[in-house]
Design a protein around this motif. Structure first.
Motif, PDB file in Angstrom:
ATOM      1  N   GLN A  92      -3.340  12.303  81.599  1.00 30.69           N
ATOM      2  CA  GLN A  92      -4.635  11.765  82.015  1.00 30.69           C
ATOM      3  C   GLN A  92      -4.397  10.400  82.660  1.00 30.69           C
ATOM      4  OE1 GLN A  92      -7.463  13.419  81.739  1.00 30.69           O
ATOM      5  NE2 GLN A  92      -6.616  15.123  80.574  1.00 30.69           N
ATOM      6  N   GLU A  93      -5.430   9.854  83.287  1.00 32.54           N
ATOM      7  CA  GLU A  93      -5.315   8.501  83.817  1.00 32.54           C
ATOM      8  C   GLU A  93      -5.223   7.518  82.645  1.00 32.54           C
ATOM      9  OE1 GLU A  93      -8.264   7.640  86.740  1.00 32.54           O
ATOM     10  OE2 GLU A  93      -7.700   5.521  86.867  1.00 32.54           O
ATOM     11  N   ASN A  94      -4.449   6.436  82.846  1.00 29.13           N
ATOM     12  CA  ASN A  94      -4.359   5.355  81.863  1.00 29.13           C
ATOM     13  C   ASN A  94      -3.704   5.709  80.539  1.00 29.13           C
ATOM     14  OD1 ASN A  94      -5.192   3.024  83.026  1.00 29.13           O
ATOM     15  ND2 ASN A  94      -7.373   3.589  82.855  1.00 29.13           N
ATOM     16  N   GLU A  95      -2.817   6.664  80.562  1.00 30.40           N
ATOM     17  CA  GLU A  95      -2.025   6.935  79.348  1.00 30.40           C
ATOM     18  C   GLU A  95      -0.817   6.005  79.366  1.00 30.40           C
ATOM     19  OE1 GLU A  95      -0.692  10.896  78.252  1.00 30.40           O
ATOM     20  OE2 GLU A  95      -2.530  11.710  79.109  1.00 30.40           O
ATOM     21  N   LEU A  96      -0.470   5.429  78.202  1.00 28.00           N
ATOM     22  CA  LEU A  96       0.747   4.613  78.117  1.00 28.00           C
ATOM     23  C   LEU A  96       1.930   5.581  78.083  1.00 28.00           C
ATOM     24  CD1 LEU A  96       2.297   1.969  77.710  1.00 28.00           C
ATOM     25  CD2 LEU A  96       1.959   2.252  75.256  1.00 28.00           C
ATOM     26  N   LEU A  97       2.792   5.510  79.084  1.00 30.29           N
ATOM     27  CA  LEU A  97       3.875   6.491  79.195  1.00 30.29           C
ATOM     28  C   LEU A  97       5.223   5.911  78.794  1.00 30.29           C
ATOM     29  CD1 LEU A  97       2.766   7.905  82.625  1.00 30.29           C
ATOM     30  CD2 LEU A  97       2.458   8.979  80.402  1.00 30.29           C
ATOM     31  N   LEU A  98       5.480   4.667  79.187  1.00 33.86           N
ATOM     32  CA  LEU A  98       6.774   4.047  78.886  1.00 33.86           C
ATOM     33  C   LEU A  98       6.530   2.633  78.354  1.00 33.86           C
ATOM     34  CD1 LEU A  98       8.624   4.999  82.223  1.00 33.86           C
ATOM     35  CD2 LEU A  98       8.812   6.189  80.032  1.00 33.86           C
ATOM     36  N   GLN A  99       7.167   2.341  77.251  1.00 37.99           N
ATOM     37  CA  GLN A  99       7.055   0.987  76.685  1.00 37.99           C
ATOM     38  C   GLN A  99       8.027   0.069  77.397  1.00 37.99           C
ATOM     39  OE1 GLN A  99       5.199   0.256  73.907  1.00 37.99           O
ATOM     40  NE2 GLN A  99       5.119   2.038  72.579  1.00 37.99           N
ATOM     41  N   SER A 100       7.711  -1.204  77.400  1.00 32.88           N
ATOM     42  CA  SER A 100       8.664  -2.198  77.884  1.00 32.88           C
ATOM     43  C   SER A 100       9.931  -2.080  77.029  1.00 32.88           C
ATOM     44  CB  SER A 100       8.038  -3.581  77.749  1.00 32.88           C
ATOM     45  OG  SER A 100       8.936  -4.557  78.179  1.00 32.88           O
ATOM     46  N   GLY A 101      11.085  -2.212  77.661  1.00 33.19           N
ATOM     47  CA  GLY A 101      12.345  -2.086  76.920  1.00 33.19           C
ATOM     48  C   GLY A 101      12.960  -0.701  77.014  1.00 33.19           C
ATOM     49  N   ARG A 102      12.230   0.231  77.593  1.00 36.29           N
ATOM     50  CA  ARG A 102      12.714   1.607  77.688  1.00 36.29           C
ATOM     51  C   ARG A 102      13.852   1.717  78.716  1.00 36.29           C
ATOM     52  NH1 ARG A 102      10.634   6.813  75.578  1.00 36.29           N
ATOM     53  NH2 ARG A 102      11.694   8.331  76.850  1.00 36.29           N
ATOM     54  N   LEU A 103      14.881   2.462  78.340  1.00 32.84           N
ATOM     55  CA  LEU A 103      16.009   2.691  79.239  1.00 32.84           C
ATOM     56  C   LEU A 103      15.590   3.680  80.324  1.00 32.84           C
ATOM     57  CD1 LEU A 103      19.133   1.984  79.305  1.00 32.84           C
ATOM     58  CD2 LEU A 103      19.465   4.231  78.270  1.00 32.84           C
ATOM     59  N   ILE A 104      15.922   3.373  81.567  1.00 30.28           N
ATOM     60  CA  ILE A 104      15.497   4.242  82.669  1.00 30.28           C
ATOM     61  C   ILE A 104      16.549   5.324  82.905  1.00 30.28           C
ATOM     62  CG2 ILE A 104      14.804   4.334  85.106  1.00 30.28           C
ATOM     63  CD1 ILE A 104      13.815   1.413  84.750  1.00 30.28           C
ATOM     64  N   GLY A 105      16.182   6.549  82.537  1.00 29.29           N
ATOM     65  CA  GLY A 105      17.022   7.727  82.751  1.00 29.29           C
ATOM     66  C   GLY A 105      16.290   8.662  83.714  1.00 29.29           C
ATOM     67  N   PRO A 106      16.736   9.899  83.810  1.00 25.17           N
ATOM     68  CA  PRO A 106      16.141  10.824  84.785  1.00 25.17           C
ATOM     69  C   PRO A 106      14.634  11.019  84.605  1.00 25.17           C
ATOM     70  CG  PRO A 106      18.124  11.761  83.817  1.00 25.17           C
ATOM     71  CD  PRO A 106      17.872  10.486  83.082  1.00 25.17           C
ATOM     72  N   GLY A 107      14.193  11.203  83.374  1.00 28.11           N
ATOM     73  CA  GLY A 107      12.767  11.449  83.140  1.00 28.11           C
ATOM     74  C   GLY A 107      11.925  10.231  83.476  1.00 28.11           C
ATOM     75  N   GLU A 108      12.445   9.054  83.150  1.00 24.70           N
ATOM     76  CA  GLU A 108      11.725   7.807  83.430  1.00 24.70           C
ATOM     77  C   GLU A 108      11.683   7.581  84.943  1.00 24.70           C
ATOM     78  OE1 GLU A 108      14.071   8.183  81.167  1.00 24.70           O
ATOM     79  OE2 GLU A 108      13.086   7.710  79.271  1.00 24.70           O
ATOM     80  N   ALA A 109      12.805   7.891  85.635  1.00 26.28           N
ATOM     81  CA  ALA A 109      12.858   7.704  87.095  1.00 26.28           C
ATOM     82  C   ALA A 109      11.806   8.591  87.764  1.00 26.28           C
ATOM     83  CB  ALA A 109      14.249   8.034  87.615  1.00 26.28           C
ATOM     84  N   ALA A 110      11.665   9.820  87.264  1.00 24.58           N
ATOM     85  CA  ALA A 110      10.682  10.744  87.851  1.00 24.58           C
ATOM     86  C   ALA A 110       9.265  10.212  87.656  1.00 24.58           C
ATOM     87  CB  ALA A 110      10.830  12.126  87.214  1.00 24.58           C
TER      88      ALA A 110
END
Ligand SMILES: Nc1nc2c(c(=O)[nH]1)N[C@H]1C(S)=C(S)[C@@H](COP(=O)(O)OP(=O)(O)OC[C@H]3O[C@@H](n4cnc5c(N)ncnc54)[C@H](O)[C@@H]3O)O[C@H]1N2
Ligand code: MOO
Ligand SMILES: [Mg+2]
Length: 415
Positions: free
Chosen positions: A151-169
């Motif tokens: 949905q709009e405005n869902e918190l998806l990634l917290q600060s401090g999260r390591l950027i891997g393939p899923g985060e990059a997408a």
């Protein structure tokens, strides 16, 4: 005899870790292009700025229809619908689909407003401007509704999260051409000892090549930092003091190895006697690495690890890695711990808890651990095979085969 030149107060590993973590200041953020952010840690939370998908999306190639038009369809009874248009991906449908009509549609294309099902191409027979269907469709079938994934405005990634393939997408999906990540800590690595040769030098009697600096540089890099391998330092305190002060402004913290015990030439101890810094601790209840010392000097931490390679490696994992994780905003700073069944006797007793370089295996759902190889503090070759530290409690008897022991995991995936 120089004797015991330095007062030492024994601290527990956990207290020493907390003392180090007390001095954490988050790295400041910097912006990098998305493609350079992989393996870095986010310096901001990421929320969905729109629902995904943001339009009703076809999940198959086929025909967008009214499900109600298919209710009499069956393998023996074809229903014929008029085909109004073809909707490729990325294009807004030109027409409504009225009752009795169908629109040819591709996977990923926008489903026309009035249609409420998409029938797969394989279930249809097309002729010039008509399509026959022989399957009853349910409302909503093969249509991904708006916001199905997020949905709009869902918190998806917290600060401090390591950027891997899923985060990059995710970042790409929400238009992050540039990403705010924590700046990589720059870490100066000094090995001390007049017996140390630079790696390119031929062996000489009584001398060894400096291996600790490279091992630690690799650990720093793995932990998300930029290692600066400095020239080997001789056992001369003035020289060591000058070299450390000289690099101090250019780095976030310093690691040294060697010279922290009670030898005549233990040069870090000499430095601690003359510097204007403050020691957090200089003796930890652990083996290997009991003389591990950490101080704060001109607002920068100085990790003075033991020279013995095993002690140096373990010292990094127990004190430097948690500190680096914290600098980069990762909340799970201390390595994960599990319990495991010891596969061999470890009968070497010790006044302090031991952190034995070990190997984990799982058999029939049960965790087993054994030493990765020879475990003396001076032994380096077993480091390459270690994926955990086996904690052997202090005491005269060590631990017996079959006993349950604490296991610190070194190669756990991080997020
Ligand atoms: N009388 C005592 N002797 C020792 C004690 C003690 O309590 N009383 N502690 C022992 C323990 S435990 C350790 S650990 C070591 C610590 O030694 P240092 O941190 O002072 O390290 P060094 O003396 O400089 O070197 C120890 C050992 O490691 C080798 N080394 C050093 N740097 C490197 C490097 N960059 N690459 C590879 N190898 C390195 C060095 O040549 C020595 O063999 O002290 C015990 N002694
Ligand atoms: O502290 Mo030392 O590394 O135990 O041998
Ligand atoms: Mg020494």
């Amino acid at each position: 005899m120089s004797g015991y030149r330095f007062q030492r107060k024994l601290v527990k590993v956990e207290d020493a870790q907390q003392a180090v973590l007390h001095h954490v200041r988050l790295q400041e953020p910097e912006e990098v292009p998305l493609e350079e952010s992989f393996g870095r840690r986010l310096a901001e939370p990421v929320c969905s700025s729109h629902p995904v998908p943001h339009f009703r999306r076809s999940g198959v190639d086929g025909y967008a229809i009214h499900a109600e038009d298919s209710h009499l369809a069956s393998p023996d009874h074809a229903v014929t619908l008029e085909v109004t248009e073809t909707i490729p991906c990325g294009v807004i449908p030109a027409m409504q689909v009225e009752r009795g009509q169908a629109a040819r549609i591709m996977t990923g294309a926008v489903v026309p407003a009035a249609a409420n099902a998409v029938i797969m191409l394989e279930m249809t027979e097309a002729s010039a401007r008509e399509v026959c269907i022989r399957k009853r469709m349910d409302k909503g079938e093969n249509i991904t509704p708006i916001g199905h994934e997020m949905q709009e405005n869902e918190l998806l990634l917290q600060s401090g999260r390591l950027i891997g393939p899923g985060e990059a997408a995710l970042l790409a999906t929400f238009g992050y051409e540039r990403v705010r990540v924590f700046r990589k800590p720059r870490v100066a690595i000094f090995s001390t000892g007049s017996e140390l040769l630079e790696v390119g030098r031929p062996l000489e009697n009584g001398k060894i090549r400096n291996s600790n600096s490279y091992m630690l540089a690799c650990q720093v890099q793995e932990a998300g930092g930029i290692p600066l391998i400095m020239p080997v330092l001789p056992d001369e305190p003035e020289y060591v003091e000058a070299a450390l002060l000289n690099i101090m402004e250019q780095v976030d913290f310093i690691i040294t190895t060697g010279g922290v015990s009670v030898g005549d030439k233990d040069v870090l101890v000499d430095l601690f006697e003359r510097w204007d810094g403050r020691l957090l601790f200089n003796k930890v209840a652990m083996r290997p690495g009991s003389p591990t010392s950490v101080g704060i000097w001109r607002n920068k931490l100085l990790f003075a690890l033991s020279g013995n390679p095993g002690a140096s490696y373990v010292g990094f994992e127990l004190f430097v890695r948690p500190y680096m994780r914290a600098l980069l905003g990762y909340s799970a700073m201390i390595h994960k711990e599990i319990s495991g069944c010891l596969q061999t006797d470890y009968s070497k007793g010790s006044a302090y808890p031991r952190y034995v370089r070990g190997k984990v295996s799982i058999n029939d759902g049960k965790v087993f651990v054994k030493p990765a190889g020879k475990d003396k503090s001076s032994v380096m070759v077993s480091i390459k095979d270690a994926d955990c530290l086996i904690c052997i409690p202090a005491g005269g008897r060590g631990a017996a085969e079959g006993e349950s022991v604490r296991v610190i995991l070194l190669k756990e995936p991080e997020h």
